[in-house]
Design a protein around this motif. Sequence first.
Motif, PDB file in Angstrom:
ATOM      1  N   GLY A  14       0.781  -1.226   0.000  1.00  0.00           N
ATOM      2  CA  GLY A  14       0.000   0.000   0.000  1.00  0.00           C
ATOM      3  C   GLY A  14       0.812   1.274   0.000  1.00  0.00           C
ATOM      4  O   GLY A  14       0.266   2.364   0.043  1.00  0.00           O
ATOM      5  N   ARG A  33      -6.482   3.324  -6.112  1.00  0.00           N
ATOM      6  CA  ARG A  33      -6.060   1.963  -5.798  1.00  0.00           C
ATOM      7  C   ARG A  33      -6.674   0.932  -6.726  1.00  0.00           C
ATOM      8  O   ARG A  33      -5.991   0.079  -7.269  1.00  0.00           O
ATOM      9  CB  ARG A  33      -6.421   1.631  -4.355  1.00  0.00           C
ATOM     10  N   ASN A  53      -1.879  -1.321  -5.733  1.00  0.00           N
ATOM     11  CA  ASN A  53      -0.876  -1.439  -4.673  1.00  0.00           C
ATOM     12  C   ASN A  53       0.038  -2.638  -4.891  1.00  0.00           C
ATOM     13  O   ASN A  53       1.216  -2.584  -4.588  1.00  0.00           O
ATOM     14  CB  ASN A  53      -1.541  -1.542  -3.302  1.00  0.00           C
TER      15      ASN A  53
END
Length: 153
Positions: A14, A33, A53
């Motif tokens: 992340g 994301r 991510n």
Amino acid sequence: MSGGSKLIVTLGRGVARAEFLGQVISGMTVLKRYVLRLFISIKYITANVVDRNNGQIVVTASTVEHSIKESLECGRSCNVKAVAVVGEVFAMRLRVKGLEQGQGRGIHVDLNKEVQKKGFKNRTKIWAIVNSLRNNGVKLILDDDDDSTSQPS
């Protein structure tokens, strides 16, 4: 950048990490994301949501799948119908994974990029899957800079 300088970007857990001229710049999170990616051929359409991510496909649906192919009674001649079915199945799979809201941030779609990659003639199919996902409760964020990909009438 000069001859010996380089920029290295790595993704993990992340957080993005960038290294430029030996200095580490970390803590950059990936804002978009979840991204919708479409693959359209003459015979098939595949929709994927990619987690940026870690670069993995989180959810997928395609007319290549036996269960979806069997549900289409008109074969290859019903392209927009097939896209709508893929959108419905895709939305259901997103709900099962708990990603229909994209963990609060939504699922990003760059319509200009998708239309440019797939060609203008596939614009109707792209909008059909976007509308199918929206109608089934998926939160989509359209990353559209101009009106060149306006919805077909």
